[in-house]
Design a protein around this motif. Structure first.
Motif, PDB file in Angstrom:
ATOM      1  N   SER A   1      -4.993   2.975   3.693  1.00 40.65           N
ATOM      2  CA  SER A   1      -5.495   3.452   2.405  1.00 40.65           C
ATOM      3  C   SER A   1      -4.680   2.942   1.230  1.00 40.65           C
ATOM      4  O   SER A   1      -3.453   2.791   1.321  1.00 40.65           O
ATOM      5  CB  SER A   1      -5.505   4.972   2.378  1.00 40.65           C
ATOM      6  OG  SER A   1      -4.186   5.469   2.410  1.00 40.65           O
ATOM      7  N   GLU A   2      -5.381   2.670   0.145  1.00 38.06           N
ATOM      8  CA  GLU A   2      -4.725   2.352  -1.121  1.00 38.06           C
ATOM      9  C   GLU A   2      -4.974   3.529  -2.068  1.00 38.06           C
ATOM     10  O   GLU A   2      -5.842   4.372  -1.802  1.00 38.06           O
ATOM     11  CB  GLU A   2      -5.332   1.079  -1.716  1.00 38.06           C
ATOM     12  CG  GLU A   2      -5.250  -0.079  -0.739  1.00 38.06           C
ATOM     13  CD  GLU A   2      -4.951  -1.393  -1.411  1.00 38.06           C
ATOM     14  OE1 GLU A   2      -4.478  -1.381  -2.554  1.00 38.06           O
ATOM     15  OE2 GLU A   2      -5.185  -2.423  -0.780  1.00 38.06           O
TER      16      GLU A   2
ATOM     17  N   ARG B   1     -10.665   3.339   6.158  1.00 33.71           N
ATOM     18  CA  ARG B   1      -9.410   3.213   5.402  1.00 33.71           C
ATOM     19  C   ARG B   1      -8.684   4.549   5.272  1.00 33.71           C
ATOM     20  O   ARG B   1      -7.480   4.581   5.055  1.00 33.71           O
ATOM     21  CB  ARG B   1      -9.684   2.619   4.009  1.00 33.71           C
ATOM     22  CG  ARG B   1     -10.210   1.184   4.053  1.00 33.71           C
ATOM     23  CD  ARG B   1     -10.190   0.555   2.678  1.00 33.71           C
ATOM     24  NE  ARG B   1     -11.014   1.266   1.712  1.00 33.71           N
ATOM     25  CZ  ARG B   1     -12.325   1.104   1.564  1.00 33.71           C
ATOM     26  NH1 ARG B   1     -12.960   0.235   2.328  1.00 33.71           N
ATOM     27  NH2 ARG B   1     -13.005   1.787   0.670  1.00 33.71           N
ATOM     28  N   ILE B   2      -9.443   5.650   5.356  1.00 35.57           N
ATOM     29  CA  ILE B   2      -8.817   6.990   5.307  1.00 35.57           C
ATOM     30  C   ILE B   2      -9.345   7.799   6.489  1.00 35.57           C
ATOM     31  O   ILE B   2     -10.555   7.802   6.762  1.00 35.57           O
ATOM     32  CB  ILE B   2      -9.148   7.713   3.976  1.00 35.57           C
ATOM     33  CG1 ILE B   2      -8.426   7.029   2.803  1.00 35.57           C
ATOM     34  CG2 ILE B   2      -8.740   9.181   4.044  1.00 35.57           C
ATOM     35  CD1 ILE B   2      -8.670   7.668   1.451  1.00 35.57           C
TER      36      ILE B   2
ATOM     37  N   ARG C   1      -6.557   3.612  -4.775  1.00 35.47           N
ATOM     38  CA  ARG C   1      -7.943   3.650  -5.254  1.00 35.47           C
ATOM     39  C   ARG C   1      -8.895   4.275  -4.229  1.00 35.47           C
ATOM     40  O   ARG C   1      -9.944   4.803  -4.593  1.00 35.47           O
ATOM     41  CB  ARG C   1      -8.424   2.256  -5.665  1.00 35.47           C
ATOM     42  CG  ARG C   1      -8.487   1.241  -4.564  1.00 35.47           C
ATOM     43  CD  ARG C   1      -9.261   0.004  -5.049  1.00 35.47           C
ATOM     44  NE  ARG C   1      -9.249  -1.032  -4.043  1.00 35.47           N
ATOM     45  CZ  ARG C   1      -8.396  -2.052  -4.033  1.00 35.47           C
ATOM     46  NH1 ARG C   1      -7.499  -2.178  -4.984  1.00 35.47           N
ATOM     47  NH2 ARG C   1      -8.460  -2.964  -3.074  1.00 35.47           N
ATOM     48  N   ASP C   2      -8.531   4.244  -2.938  1.00 34.53           N
ATOM     49  CA  ASP C   2      -9.370   4.899  -1.926  1.00 34.53           C
ATOM     50  C   ASP C   2      -9.321   6.417  -2.090  1.00 34.53           C
ATOM     51  O   ASP C   2     -10.338   7.096  -1.933  1.00 34.53           O
ATOM     52  CB  ASP C   2      -8.893   4.523  -0.522  1.00 34.53           C
ATOM     53  CG  ASP C   2      -9.141   3.062  -0.220  1.00 34.53           C
ATOM     54  OD1 ASP C   2     -10.205   2.544  -0.628  1.00 34.53           O
ATOM     55  OD2 ASP C   2      -8.269   2.421   0.396  1.00 34.53           O
ATOM     56  N   TRP C   3      -8.147   6.935  -2.394  1.00 34.25           N
ATOM     57  CA  TRP C   3      -8.010   8.387  -2.594  1.00 34.25           C
ATOM     58  C   TRP C   3      -8.732   8.808  -3.873  1.00 34.25           C
ATOM     59  O   TRP C   3      -9.292   9.899  -3.945  1.00 34.25           O
ATOM     60  CB  TRP C   3      -6.528   8.780  -2.649  1.00 34.25           C
ATOM     61  CG  TRP C   3      -5.875   8.542  -1.321  1.00 34.25           C
ATOM     62  CD1 TRP C   3      -5.182   7.426  -0.930  1.00 34.25           C
ATOM     63  CD2 TRP C   3      -5.918   9.400  -0.174  1.00 34.25           C
ATOM     64  NE1 TRP C   3      -4.778   7.554   0.383  1.00 34.25           N
ATOM     65  CE2 TRP C   3      -5.208   8.755   0.873  1.00 34.25           C
ATOM     66  CE3 TRP C   3      -6.466  10.660   0.073  1.00 34.25           C
ATOM     67  CZ2 TRP C   3      -5.046   9.318   2.133  1.00 34.25           C
ATOM     68  CZ3 TRP C   3      -6.301  11.224   1.334  1.00 34.25           C
ATOM     69  CH2 TRP C   3      -5.606  10.556   2.343  1.00 34.25           C
TER      70      TRP C   3
ATOM     71  N   ALA D   1     -11.371   7.221  -4.986  1.00 38.01           N
ATOM     72  CA  ALA D   1     -12.802   7.113  -4.639  1.00 38.01           C
ATOM     73  C   ALA D   1     -13.304   8.363  -3.921  1.00 38.01           C
ATOM     74  O   ALA D   1     -14.468   8.740  -4.060  1.00 38.01           O
ATOM     75  CB  ALA D   1     -13.038   5.881  -3.770  1.00 38.01           C
TER      76      ALA D   1
ATOM     77  N   ARG E   1     -17.591   3.552   1.635  1.00 41.02           N
ATOM     78  CA  ARG E   1     -16.682   4.632   1.242  1.00 41.02           C
ATOM     79  C   ARG E   1     -15.466   4.656   2.175  1.00 41.02           C
ATOM     80  O   ARG E   1     -15.545   4.202   3.322  1.00 41.02           O
ATOM     81  CB  ARG E   1     -17.416   5.983   1.288  1.00 41.02           C
ATOM     82  CG  ARG E   1     -18.344   6.181   0.097  1.00 41.02           C
ATOM     83  CD  ARG E   1     -19.095   7.486   0.175  1.00 41.02           C
ATOM     84  NE  ARG E   1     -19.854   7.730  -1.059  1.00 41.02           N
ATOM     85  CZ  ARG E   1     -20.698   8.740  -1.233  1.00 41.02           C
ATOM     86  NH1 ARG E   1     -20.896   9.605  -0.257  1.00 41.02           N
ATOM     87  NH2 ARG E   1     -21.342   8.883  -2.375  1.00 41.02           N
ATOM     88  N   PRO E   2     -14.340   5.202   1.699  1.00 44.25           N
ATOM     89  CA  PRO E   2     -13.080   5.090   2.463  1.00 44.25           C
ATOM     90  C   PRO E   2     -13.137   5.596   3.902  1.00 44.25           C
ATOM     91  O   PRO E   2     -12.508   5.003   4.770  1.00 44.25           O
ATOM     92  CB  PRO E   2     -12.099   5.921   1.634  1.00 44.25           C
ATOM     93  CG  PRO E   2     -12.667   5.943   0.268  1.00 44.25           C
ATOM     94  CD  PRO E   2     -14.149   5.887   0.412  1.00 44.25           C
TER      95      PRO E   2
ATOM     96  N   ARG F   1       0.841  -1.209   0.000  1.00 41.40           N
ATOM     97  CA  ARG F   1       0.000   0.000   0.000  1.00 41.40           C
ATOM     98  C   ARG F   1       0.873   1.256   0.000  1.00 41.40           C
ATOM     99  O   ARG F   1       0.595   2.209  -0.718  1.00 41.40           O
ATOM    100  CB  ARG F   1      -0.912   0.002   1.238  1.00 41.40           C
ATOM    101  CG  ARG F   1      -2.072  -0.959   1.177  1.00 41.40           C
ATOM    102  CD  ARG F   1      -3.087  -0.635   2.273  1.00 41.40           C
ATOM    103  NE  ARG F   1      -2.524  -0.725   3.598  1.00 41.40           N
ATOM    104  CZ  ARG F   1      -2.553  -1.806   4.361  1.00 41.40           C
ATOM    105  NH1 ARG F   1      -3.146  -2.896   3.929  1.00 41.40           N
ATOM    106  NH2 ARG F   1      -2.008  -1.817   5.567  1.00 41.40           N
TER     107      ARG F   1
END
Lengths: 52, 318
Positions: free
Chosen positions: B24-25, B102-103, B27-29, B31, B96-97, A22
Motif C-alpha cells: 500500500s501507498e 494493495r491493502i 494514496r491507497d489509504w 482512496a 480499488r485498493p 512506500r
C-alpha cells in the motif's frame, strides 16, 4: 547492500527501493496525522476554554 | 467469482490478497475514504452548519466539518471492505485498493472502524453529543442498512440507503444548535429525494457493471424504461420540495427563485432522460447520452442549490 529491516527476503534491489519508499511514505503520513491531531486537540481545548 | 459468493455477502469472502509485503501507498489509504464522494458530503454539511441559527467557534466548526468528512470516509472504507467481492467484478471498481491486492481487507476494516470511532468521539467533544449521535447514526445507516442489508437485496436500495448521504446537513445543523429541528429535516429531505434520480441516472449507463456483480439496481431488475419513469417521478417530487426552505421561512425569496430555476433545469434534464430514443425494451439508442448529462447536472444542481441556501442566509440574512 545491507538487509532492509522488516523487508521480506528475496527482493530485488528495485523491489527493496520501492518497499522502502512506500514504508517511508506511510510513516510520514502517520506522523503528520498524529501531529495534526495534537494541534487539533490543543486548538479545541483553547476554543472551549475561551467560549464562556 | 461465483454468484453464490456475491449473494452471500462480502463479509464471507476471503480477506483479500494475503501477502507478507505491504504494497500500500498513502494514496491507497486515501482512496479507501472515497474522497470524490466526500466533497458533496462535506459541502452539504458545511451549509447545514452555516444556515443554522447561532454561533460556533471557527475552530469547533472546522472540527465538525472534519468529523463529517472523516466519518463519511470511514463508512466508505467499511463499505469497500464489505463489498470487495462485487468491487472485484465491476470494471469501475476493480482497481480499488482491496480488490487490486494493495491493502488487506482486514486492515481496511480496522482503518474504517478506528476512524468511525474517532470521528464520533471528536464530534462529541468538540461540539455536542446530539451531533455526535446523528453522525454515528449516519455511519451505522450506511454500513448496516445500506451496505449490508439493502444493497444486494432490493432495487429500492438507494432510495432508503440514500438517507445515509442525506445526514450531513442535519449533522452540521445539530453541531450548532444541539438539536434536530424541522429545518434540518427539510435539508435532509432535499438530499434524500435527490439521491434516486442521481444514482439511477448513473445506473442507466453503468448497469452492465451492476449486472455482472449481481447488484439488483433498478435498471437490472425492472429495466431501463421503468428506471426512467421512476427517475421522472422522484424529480417531480424533488423540484417542489426544494422550495420548502422558503415556504417554512428558513430561507428568503432569493433562495426560492434559485430553487425554482434550478428545479426547472433539473426537470428538463430528467425529462430528456425519460424521452431518450430507445428500442422496444427501453435500451437507449443514444448510448444513454441524456442520462450521462443528467447525472453530471444532478451534482451541479445539489451544489448550487445548497450554495444558494447558504448565500441567502449569509448575504441576504434571511
Amino acid at each position: 547492500m545491507s538487509p532492509v529491516k522488516g523487508a521480506p527476503g528475496g527482493m530485488t534491489p528495485e523491489e527493496k527501493a520501492a518497499f522502502l519508499r512506500r514504508r517511508r511514505g506511510r510513516n510520514y503520513a502517520v506522523f503528520f496525522a498524529l501531529l495534526g491531531l495534537v494541534g487539533l486537540f490543543f486548538f479545541i481545548a483553547m476554543a472551549r476554554l475561551t467560549r464562556g | 467469482m461465483s454468484d453464490s459468493a456475491i449473494k452471500s455477502g462480502g463479509a464471507s469472502a476471503p480477506l483479500g490478497t494475503s501477502t507478507d509485503i505491504d504494497l500500500s501507498e498513502v494514496r491507497d489509504w486515501i482512496a479507501l475514504l472515497k474522497p470524490r464522494v466526500m466533497s458533496l458530503v462535506v459541502f452539504t454539511g458545511l451549509v447545514g452548519l452555516l444556515v443554522a441559527p447561532g454561533h460556533l467557534h471557527p475552530v469547533l466548526a472546522a472540527t465538525a466539518i472534519l468529523c463529517i468528512a472523516v466519518a463519511a470516509g470511514a463508512a466508505g472504507a467499511i463499505n469497500m471492505w464489505y463489498d470487495r467481492d462485487i468491487d472485484a467484478v465491476m470494471r469501475r471498481t476493480a482497481g480499488r485498493p482491496i480488490p487490486a491486492g494493495r491493502i488487506r481487507a482486514s486492515s481496511a476494516l480496522a482503518f474504517g472502524v478506528l476512524l468511525s470511532l474517532a470521528s464520533v468521539m471528536l464530534m462529541g467533544l468538540a461540539t455536542n453529543w446530539v451531533a455526535a449521535a446523528v453522525l454515528a447514526g449516519s455511519i451505522g445507516f450506511y454500513v448496516f442498512i445500506y451496505t449490508m442489508w439493502l444493497k444486494r437485496r432490493t432495487p429500492q436500495n438507494i432510495v432508503i440507503g440514500g438517507a445515509a448521504g442525506a445526514f450531513p446537513p442535519m449533522i452540521g445543523w445539530a453541531a450548532v444548535t444541539g438539536q434536530v429541528s424541522l429545518e434540518a429535516m427539510v435539508m435532509f429531505a432535499i438530499v434524500f429525494f435527490w439521491t434516486p434520480p442521481h444514482f439511477w441516472a448513473l445506473s442507466l449507463f453503468a448497469h452492465g457493471d451492476y449486472q455482472r456483480a449481481g447488484v439488483p439496481m433498478l435498471p437490472v431488475v425492472a429495466g431501463p424504461k421503468e428506471t426512467r419513469r421512476q427517475i421522472w417521478l422522484y424529480s417531480l417530487l424533488l423540484a417542489p420540495l426544494a422550495l420548502l426552505p422558503t415556504v417554512i421561512g428558513m430561507a428568503g425569496l432569493a433562495y426560492g427563485a434559485a430553487a425554482l430555476v434550478l428545479g426547472g433545469f433539473f426537470l428538463e434534464s430528467m425529462w430528456r432522460v425519460k424521452r431518450d430514443a430507445q428500442d422496444a425494451e427501453g435500451r437507449s439508442l443514444t448510448n444513454d447520452a441524456p442520462a450521462r448529462a443528467a447525472f453530471r447536472f444532478s451534482i451541479i444542481y445539489l451544489f448550487v442549490l445548497f450554495a444558494a441556501l447558504a448565500a441567502d442566509r449569509l448575504v441576504f440574512g434571511a
